[in-house]
Motif scaffolding. Structure first.
Motif, PDB file in Angstrom:
ATOM      1  N   ILE A  75       0.843  -1.198   0.000  1.00 47.80           N
ATOM      2  CA  ILE A  75       0.000   0.000   0.000  1.00 47.80           C
ATOM      3  C   ILE A  75       0.878   1.248   0.000  1.00 47.80           C
ATOM      4  N   SER A  76       0.549   2.156  -0.913  1.00 44.89           N
ATOM      5  CA  SER A  76       1.237   3.448  -0.979  1.00 44.89           C
ATOM      6  C   SER A  76       0.225   4.547  -0.697  1.00 44.89           C
ATOM      7  N   LEU A  77       0.489   5.363   0.342  1.00 44.16           N
ATOM      8  CA  LEU A  77      -0.388   6.454   0.746  1.00 44.16           C
ATOM      9  C   LEU A  77       0.297   7.795   0.494  1.00 44.16           C
ATOM     10  N   PRO A  78      -0.474   8.848   0.249  1.00 46.59           N
ATOM     11  CA  PRO A  78       0.131  10.166   0.039  1.00 46.59           C
ATOM     12  C   PRO A  78       0.940  10.608   1.260  1.00 46.59           C
ATOM     13  N   ASN A  79       2.140  11.065   1.020  1.00 40.61           N
ATOM     14  CA  ASN A  79       3.007  11.615   2.070  1.00 40.61           C
ATOM     15  C   ASN A  79       3.335  10.614   3.168  1.00 40.61           C
ATOM     16  N   GLU A  80       3.267   9.360   2.857  1.00 39.07           N
ATOM     17  CA  GLU A  80       3.581   8.319   3.827  1.00 39.07           C
ATOM     18  C   GLU A  80       4.546   7.316   3.197  1.00 39.07           C
ATOM     19  N   GLU A  81       5.288   6.627   4.054  1.00 35.92           N
ATOM     20  CA  GLU A  81       6.141   5.561   3.563  1.00 35.92           C
ATOM     21  C   GLU A  81       5.282   4.367   3.137  1.00 35.92           C
ATOM     22  N   PRO A  82       5.546   3.755   1.995  1.00 38.85           N
ATOM     23  CA  PRO A  82       4.800   2.555   1.598  1.00 38.85           C
ATOM     24  C   PRO A  82       4.971   1.453   2.645  1.00 38.85           C
ATOM     25  N   PHE A  83       3.979   0.621   2.808  1.00 35.54           N
ATOM     26  CA  PHE A  83       4.102  -0.494   3.743  1.00 35.54           C
ATOM     27  C   PHE A  83       3.425  -1.730   3.159  1.00 35.54           C
ATOM     28  N   SER A  84       3.799  -2.865   3.709  1.00 31.27           N
ATOM     29  CA  SER A  84       3.288  -4.147   3.204  1.00 31.27           C
ATOM     30  C   SER A  84       2.686  -4.944   4.349  1.00 31.27           C
ATOM     31  N   THR A  85       1.690  -5.743   4.030  1.00 28.10           N
ATOM     32  CA  THR A  85       1.139  -6.714   4.975  1.00 28.10           C
ATOM     33  C   THR A  85       1.109  -8.068   4.276  1.00 28.10           C
ATOM     34  N   THR A  86       1.367  -9.098   5.039  1.00 31.28           N
ATOM     35  CA  THR A  86       1.305 -10.450   4.484  1.00 31.28           C
ATOM     36  C   THR A  86       0.514 -11.330   5.442  1.00 31.28           C
ATOM     37  N   SER A  87      -0.149 -12.302   4.895  1.00 34.67           N
ATOM     38  CA  SER A  87      -0.844 -13.270   5.731  1.00 34.67           C
ATOM     39  C   SER A  87      -0.835 -14.616   5.027  1.00 34.67           C
ATOM     40  N   SER A  88      -0.842 -15.660   5.824  1.00 36.27           N
ATOM     41  CA  SER A  88      -0.934 -17.011   5.277  1.00 36.27           C
ATOM     42  C   SER A  88      -2.003 -17.756   6.063  1.00 36.27           C
ATOM     43  N   LEU A  89      -2.680 -18.631   5.384  1.00 37.44           N
ATOM     44  CA  LEU A  89      -3.772 -19.381   5.996  1.00 37.44           C
ATOM     45  C   LEU A  89      -3.661 -20.838   5.588  1.00 37.44           C
ATOM     46  N   TYR A  90      -3.473 -21.685   6.584  1.00 40.21           N
ATOM     47  CA  TYR A  90      -3.444 -23.130   6.334  1.00 40.21           C
ATOM     48  C   TYR A  90      -4.734 -23.726   6.869  1.00 40.21           C
ATOM     49  N   THR A  91      -5.390 -24.588   6.066  1.00 35.13           N
ATOM     50  CA  THR A  91      -6.677 -25.145   6.445  1.00 35.13           C
ATOM     51  C   THR A  91      -6.731 -26.631   6.141  1.00 35.13           C
ATOM     52  N   GLU A  92      -7.323 -27.376   7.061  1.00 32.22           N
ATOM     53  CA  GLU A  92      -7.693 -28.763   6.811  1.00 32.22           C
ATOM     54  C   GLU A  92      -9.201 -28.875   7.029  1.00 32.22           C
ATOM     55  N   VAL A  93      -9.884 -29.529   6.106  1.00 28.16           N
ATOM     56  CA  VAL A  93     -11.346 -29.628   6.184  1.00 28.16           C
ATOM     57  C   VAL A  93     -11.802 -31.048   5.923  1.00 28.16           C
ATOM     58  N   ILE A  94     -12.741 -31.505   6.743  1.00 20.15           N
ATOM     59  CA  ILE A  94     -13.492 -32.734   6.484  1.00 20.15           C
ATOM     60  C   ILE A  94     -14.942 -32.307   6.292  1.00 20.15           C
ATOM     61  N   GLN A  95     -15.554 -32.757   5.192  1.00 15.79           N
ATOM     62  CA  GLN A  95     -16.859 -32.239   4.817  1.00 15.79           C
ATOM     63  C   GLN A  95     -17.995 -32.706   5.722  1.00 15.79           C
ATOM     64  N   ALA A  96     -18.057 -33.990   6.026  1.00 11.56           N
ATOM     65  CA  ALA A  96     -19.196 -34.518   6.784  1.00 11.56           C
ATOM     66  C   ALA A  96     -18.741 -35.650   7.703  1.00 11.56           C
ATOM     67  N   PRO A  97     -19.079 -35.560   8.999  1.00 10.19           N
ATOM     68  CA  PRO A  97     -19.590 -34.324   9.622  1.00 10.19           C
ATOM     69  C   PRO A  97     -18.529 -33.235   9.579  1.00 10.19           C
ATOM     70  N   LEU A  98     -18.994 -32.004   9.485  1.00 12.48           N
ATOM     71  CA  LEU A  98     -18.079 -30.887   9.305  1.00 12.48           C
ATOM     72  C   LEU A  98     -17.065 -30.792  10.442  1.00 12.48           C
ATOM     73  N   SER A  99     -15.807 -30.754  10.097  1.00  8.82           N
ATOM     74  CA  SER A  99     -14.745 -30.450  11.060  1.00  8.82           C
ATOM     75  C   SER A  99     -13.619 -29.756  10.317  1.00  8.82           C
ATOM     76  N   MET A 100     -12.891 -28.896  11.041  1.00  5.90           N
ATOM     77  CA  MET A 100     -11.915 -28.051  10.362  1.00  5.90           C
ATOM     78  C   MET A 100     -10.828 -27.615  11.335  1.00  5.90           C
ATOM     79  N   TYR A 101      -9.628 -27.471  10.790  1.00 14.37           N
ATOM     80  CA  TYR A 101      -8.547 -26.794  11.508  1.00 14.37           C
ATOM     81  C   TYR A 101      -8.046 -25.666  10.623  1.00 14.37           C
ATOM     82  N   ARG A 102      -7.804 -24.506  11.229  1.00 12.97           N
ATOM     83  CA  ARG A 102      -7.334 -23.366  10.446  1.00 12.97           C
ATOM     84  C   ARG A 102      -6.282 -22.597  11.249  1.00 12.97           C
ATOM     85  N   LYS A 103      -5.152 -22.332  10.615  1.00 16.28           N
ATOM     86  CA  LYS A 103      -4.084 -21.547  11.245  1.00 16.28           C
ATOM     87  C   LYS A 103      -3.793 -20.337  10.372  1.00 16.28           C
TER      88      LYS A 103
END
Length: 312
Positions: A75-103
């Motif tokens: 992101i670049s803003l007027p009169n500001e230093e540009p900055f970055s954000t990062t995110s990662s998402l790991y997911t395991e899913v079982i459809q039925a019965p529904l169960s999930m892990y998410r980090k």
């Protein structure tokens, strides 16, 4: 040249005779043979619509998967230093019965990494607060309500394919040894609509805020690819690169967003196991949404895509 060719043929005949085998003479293909070969090749060439349809069909047989999504935003803003954000998402899913892990791991400027873990299982939901490093669980009625809602949701990967089916005129594909590679060819008439729909379906917690920004900004670049495995017709990866510019008088705000999601372990995950620490130490509290959002930074979008059958 003719003499050299004669010697080569003679040598071949001599070698064949020495090996005591009867040489097989291949007849020159007739015009009819050539036409049949061309027709067969045409029949084997799939259209974009057929690839999407076959992939939709295969999704019905996916019972579990994992996926990993990486998102970077500059992101670049007027009169500001540009900055970055990062995110990662790991997911395991079982459809039925529904169960999930998410980090989820989010890199927040100045604050550093913010990590959350969520387990959704048949008998409860467990959430580790990344700031306080504390496990929470939720009242039984809230747990059942969330799980019931999620079980009724259409798989977002299915919605992903159905969305692409509306843009087949802007989609082309090439193939390598293992995958069909679908690419979106930017068309100014549908560029914004495509970007908004993809954002709404696939960008999780960023979607609502980014959608508002996109309605005001200009799209300077949109690149999108989807990989569908030839052998299984399952989606294994999609990528998007998006550049937005919002003019503000003489200044502007620029946002560059890159997303990659990979999907794998189809039908290989058989159980989601909640850590013993969470089972023993999780604190239950009365769920007032405003308190929960403000104090514990909980995002209902964490439950938005738990049924996606392709991985991560």
């Amino acid at each position: 040249m003719a003499y050299k060719w004669f010697l080569l043929v003679s040598a071949f005949v001599f070698l064949a005779a020495c090996s005591k085998t009867n040489p097989v003479i291949q007849a020159e293909p007739t015009q009819e043979d050539k036409e049949e070969a061309r027709e067969s090749e045409t029949e084997d060439t799939l259209t974009v619509e057929e690839i999407l349809l076959k992939s939709l069909g295969e999704l019905q047989h996916v019972e579990s998967f994992s996926s990993t999504k990486e998102l970077t935003q500059d992101i670049s803003l007027p009169n500001e230093e540009p900055f970055s954000t990062t995110s990662s998402l790991y997911t395991e899913v079982i459809q039925a019965p529904l169960s999930m892990y998410r980090k989820r791991v989010s890199e927040v400027p100045i604050m550093g990494d913010f990590i959350t873990d969520i387990y959704v299982v048949e008998d409860g939901i467990y959430f580790r607060d990344g700031l306080e490093d504390t496990w929470f669980t939720y009242p039984e009625d809230v747990t059942y309500e969330i799980i019931a809602i999620e079980e009724e949701q259409v798989n977002p990967q299915e919605q992903h394919l159905e969305m692409l089916a509306k843009y087949t005129e802007q989609l082309t594909y090439e193939e390598n040894e293992s995958h069909f590679i679908l690419t979106f060819e930017a068309n100014p008439d549908v560029l914004t609509a495509f970007a908004l729909e993809l954002n709404h379906l696939m960008l999780d917690e960023l979607a609502a805020e980014l959608e508002e920004f996109m309605t005001m900004a200009d799209i300077n670049k949109l690149e999108y690819q989807l990989l569908i495995e030839k052998e299984t017709f399952l989606q294994t990866e999609w990528t998007m690169s998006l550049v937005l510019d919002l003019s503000l008088d003489e200044d502007s705000i620029k946002r560059e967003i890159s997303v990659t999601e990979t999907l794998d372990h189809f039908n290989e995950i058989t159980e989601i196991v909640v850590p013993q620490e969470a089972l023993e130490d999780a604190e239950e509290f009365n769920l007032y949404l405003s308190e929960f959002e403000d104090v514990h930074n909980f995002d209902m979008n964490d439950f938005k895509h738990v049924e996606e059958p392709i991985g991560f």
